[in-house]
Write an enzyme that holds these catalytic residues in place. Sequence first.
Site, PDB file in Angstrom:
ATOM      1  N   ALA A 169       0.913  -1.100  -0.027  1.00  0.00           N
ATOM      2  CA  ALA A 169      -0.129  -0.057   0.029  1.00  0.00           C
ATOM      3  C   ALA A 169       1.071   1.305   0.041  1.00  0.00           C
ATOM      4  CB  ALA A 169      -1.069   0.151   1.242  1.00  0.00           C
ATOM      5  N   GLU A 172      -0.573  -9.446  -0.970  1.00  0.00           N
ATOM      6  CA  GLU A 172      -1.960  -9.935  -0.721  1.00  0.00           C
ATOM      7  C   GLU A 172      -2.542  -9.837  -1.890  1.00  0.00           C
ATOM      8  OE1 GLU A 172      -1.888  -6.716   2.344  1.00  0.00           O
ATOM      9  OE2 GLU A 172      -2.864  -7.904   3.894  1.00  0.00           O
TER      10      GLU A 172
HETATM   11  N1  DAK Z   1       4.741   3.317  -0.408  1.00  0.00           N
HETATM   12  C1  DAK Z   1       4.902   4.565  -0.872  1.00  0.00           C
HETATM   13  N2  DAK Z   1       6.419   4.725  -1.417  1.00  0.00           N
HETATM   14  C2  DAK Z   1       7.222   3.481  -1.588  1.00  0.00           C
HETATM   15  C3  DAK Z   1       6.651   2.406  -1.111  1.00  0.00           C
HETATM   16  C4  DAK Z   1       5.341   2.298  -0.475  1.00  0.00           C
HETATM   17  N3  DAK Z   1       4.764   1.013  -0.193  1.00  0.00           N
HETATM   18  N4  DAK Z   1       7.622   1.337  -1.402  1.00  0.00           N
HETATM   19  C5  DAK Z   1       8.619   2.290  -1.906  1.00  0.00           C
HETATM   20  N5  DAK Z   1       8.296   3.515  -2.091  1.00  0.00           N
HETATM   21  C6  DAK Z   1       9.108   4.715  -2.735  1.00  0.00           C
HETATM   22  C7  DAK Z   1      10.308   5.071  -1.898  1.00  0.00           C
HETATM   23  O1  DAK Z   1       9.851   5.659  -0.795  1.00  0.00           O
HETATM   24  C8  DAK Z   1      11.171   5.620  -2.785  1.00  0.00           C
HETATM   25  O2  DAK Z   1      10.615   6.916  -3.052  1.00  0.00           O
HETATM   26  P1  DAK Z   1      11.848   8.240  -3.286  1.00  0.00           P
HETATM   27  O3  DAK Z   1      12.627   8.130  -2.224  1.00  0.00           O
HETATM   28  O4  DAK Z   1      12.500   7.660  -4.687  1.00  0.00           O
HETATM   29  O5  DAK Z   1      10.835   9.261  -3.596  1.00  0.00           O
HETATM   30  C9  DAK Z   1      10.893   4.750  -4.081  1.00  0.00           C
HETATM   31  O6  DAK Z   1       9.768   4.261  -3.739  1.00  0.00           O
HETATM   32  C10 DAK Z   1      12.124   3.669  -4.566  1.00  0.00           C
HETATM   33  O7  DAK Z   1      12.088   3.039  -3.138  1.00  0.00           O
HETATM   34  P2  DAK Z   1      13.510   2.823  -2.363  1.00  0.00           P
HETATM   35  O8  DAK Z   1      14.573   3.825  -2.657  1.00  0.00           O
HETATM   36  O9  DAK Z   1      13.168   2.372  -0.838  1.00  0.00           O
HETATM   37  O10 DAK Z   1      14.032   1.285  -3.156  1.00  0.00           O
HETATM   38  P3  DAK Z   1      14.991   0.352  -2.582  1.00  0.00           P
HETATM   39  O11 DAK Z   1      15.585  -0.625  -3.551  1.00  0.00           O
HETATM   40  O12 DAK Z   1      16.154   1.032  -1.697  1.00  0.00           O
HETATM   41  O13 DAK Z   1      14.105  -0.436  -1.492  1.00  0.00           O
HETATM   42  C11 DAK Z   1      12.132  -1.532  -1.085  1.00  0.00           C
HETATM   43  C12 DAK Z   1      13.092  -1.326  -2.121  1.00  0.00           C
HETATM   44  C13 DAK Z   1      10.715  -2.343  -1.716  1.00  0.00           C
HETATM   45  C14 DAK Z   1      12.712  -2.586  -0.032  1.00  0.00           C
HETATM   46  C15 DAK Z   1      11.623  -0.836  -0.085  1.00  0.00           C
HETATM   47  O14 DAK Z   1      11.292   0.481  -1.023  1.00  0.00           O
HETATM   48  C16 DAK Z   1      10.678  -0.804   1.001  1.00  0.00           C
HETATM   49  O15 DAK Z   1      10.831  -1.351   1.926  1.00  0.00           O
HETATM   50  N6  DAK Z   1       9.389  -0.431   0.566  1.00  0.00           N
HETATM   51  C17 DAK Z   1       8.380  -0.063   1.610  1.00  0.00           C
HETATM   52  C18 DAK Z   1       7.759  -1.680   1.426  1.00  0.00           C
HETATM   53  C19 DAK Z   1       6.706  -1.774   2.525  1.00  0.00           C
HETATM   54  O16 DAK Z   1       6.951  -1.613   3.821  1.00  0.00           O
HETATM   55  N7  DAK Z   1       5.481  -1.840   2.059  1.00  0.00           N
HETATM   56  C20 DAK Z   1       4.163  -1.483   2.539  1.00  0.00           C
HETATM   57  C21 DAK Z   1       3.702  -2.774   3.159  1.00  0.00           C
HETATM   58  S1  DAK Z   1       2.487  -2.518   4.344  1.00  0.00           S
HETATM   59  C22 DAK Z   1      -4.594  -0.868   5.946  1.00  0.00           C
HETATM   60  C23 DAK Z   1      -4.516  -0.814   4.523  1.00  0.00           C
HETATM   61  C24 DAK Z   1      -3.460  -1.335   3.837  1.00  0.00           C
HETATM   62  C25 DAK Z   1      -2.488  -2.037   4.302  1.00  0.00           C
HETATM   63  C26 DAK Z   1      -2.361  -2.196   5.597  1.00  0.00           C
HETATM   64  C27 DAK Z   1      -3.472  -1.656   6.467  1.00  0.00           C
HETATM   65  N8  DAK Z   1      -5.575  -0.174   6.627  1.00  0.00           N
HETATM   66  C28 DAK Z   1      -6.156   0.863   6.041  1.00  0.00           C
HETATM   67  C29 DAK Z   1      -5.501  -0.593   8.119  1.00  0.00           C
HETATM   68  C30 DAK Z   1      -1.488  -2.773   3.449  1.00  0.00           C
HETATM   69  C31 DAK Z   1      -0.100  -2.323   4.335  1.00  0.00           C
HETATM   70  C32 DAK Z   1       0.996  -2.711   3.138  1.00  0.00           C
HETATM   71  O17 DAK Z   1       1.115  -2.821   2.167  1.00  0.00           O
END
Ligand code: DAK
Length: 260
Positions: free
Chosen positions: A66, A114
């Site tokens: 997300a 998911e």
């Molecule tokens: N959201 C927003 N931006 C994101 C993103 C995300 N999920 N993932 C990556 N980006 C953005 C980064 O901020 C970065 O932006 P800039 O800094 O260039 O502006 C760009 O994409 C490139 O990412 P990285 O520079 O971080 O790239 P790396 O190769 O270094 O790392 C990575 C890749 C995938 C390991 C890393 O980006 C990362 O850890 N990303 C976040 C993964 C994550 O935690 N995803 C979210 C999972 S939680 C709910 C609704 C929905 C959900 C839950 C509850 N409710 C309403 C209660 C769902 C939740 C999730 O999905």
Amino acid sequence: MGFKNIILEREEDIAVITINRPKVLNAINRETVDELQAAFEEIEQDTAIRAFIITGSGEKAFVAGADINEFTGLTPEEGRLLMQHGQSVYSYLEHMGTPSIAAVNGYALGGGCEMAMACDLRIASANAKFGQPETKLGIIPGWGGTQRLTLLVGKTHAKELIYTSRFIGAEEAAVIGLVNKVVPQEELLKTAKDLAHQIAAMPPIAIRMAKLAIDKGSQVDMDTGLNIEAQACALCFATEDKIEGCKAFFEKRPAKFQGK
Ligand code: DAK
């Protein structure tokens, strides 16, 4: 409908949805969730589309979850509504009559993992990474992860992955049963399309009934599941495709299914 965050393309009897937000690794915001719902409905209403693929743009990510930018300032009530909305869109995907394949071309994290799990089948490129890293953000999977991951890989792996937020590679995902197949990245889309065309050539009513029996049957006791299977199978006996399939067998030729 015109889309901003996704691309919907048709290729003969299949469709491909590409999540297209490469700057944020295809993270899904509210608008993308709404566009996905509209695309799913368009596909479902088009009986000429017999299977479809979901993939991400670029070579790095399927969907990195997300869009975390949208979490800022959410009240618990707004969070609940967003969560329920995402859940209902993924449930719609899961229950569609048209079979779906996730072509996972990189990170499939949180809401991305998911979404892949709500598809019927998953093909991963060798560089794909799967994870439910919500606990690292202080939340838990909210778009079906606690339920679908457990159904697909069992409690043992689901708890480890969710408790630790650990990412796993494509090979490990195949070993625990999260993906059907792992292929080199350059072969991913072709492999997914070949599979989609293979399914598209099958009798669609039989495929839909098989899907219903597997999905509904896996949520009930064995006797009820067998009953669902018998009813679904009985319905297939009433189709022209069943007559054609059996006739083609005896005539030693490929069957031509009409979806009737
Ligand atoms: N959201 C927003 N931006 C994101 C993103 C995300 N999920 N993932 C990556 N980006 C953005 C980064 O901020 C970065 O932006 P800039 O800094 O260039 O502006 C760009 O994409 C490139 O990412 P990285 O520079 O971080 O790239 P790396 O190769 O270094 O790392 C990575 C890749 C995938 C390991 C890393 O980006 C990362 O850890 N990303 C976040 C993964 C994550 O935690 N995803 C979210 C999972 S939680 C709910 C609704 C929905 C959900 C839950 C509850 N409710 C309403 C209660 C769902 C939740 C999730 O999905």
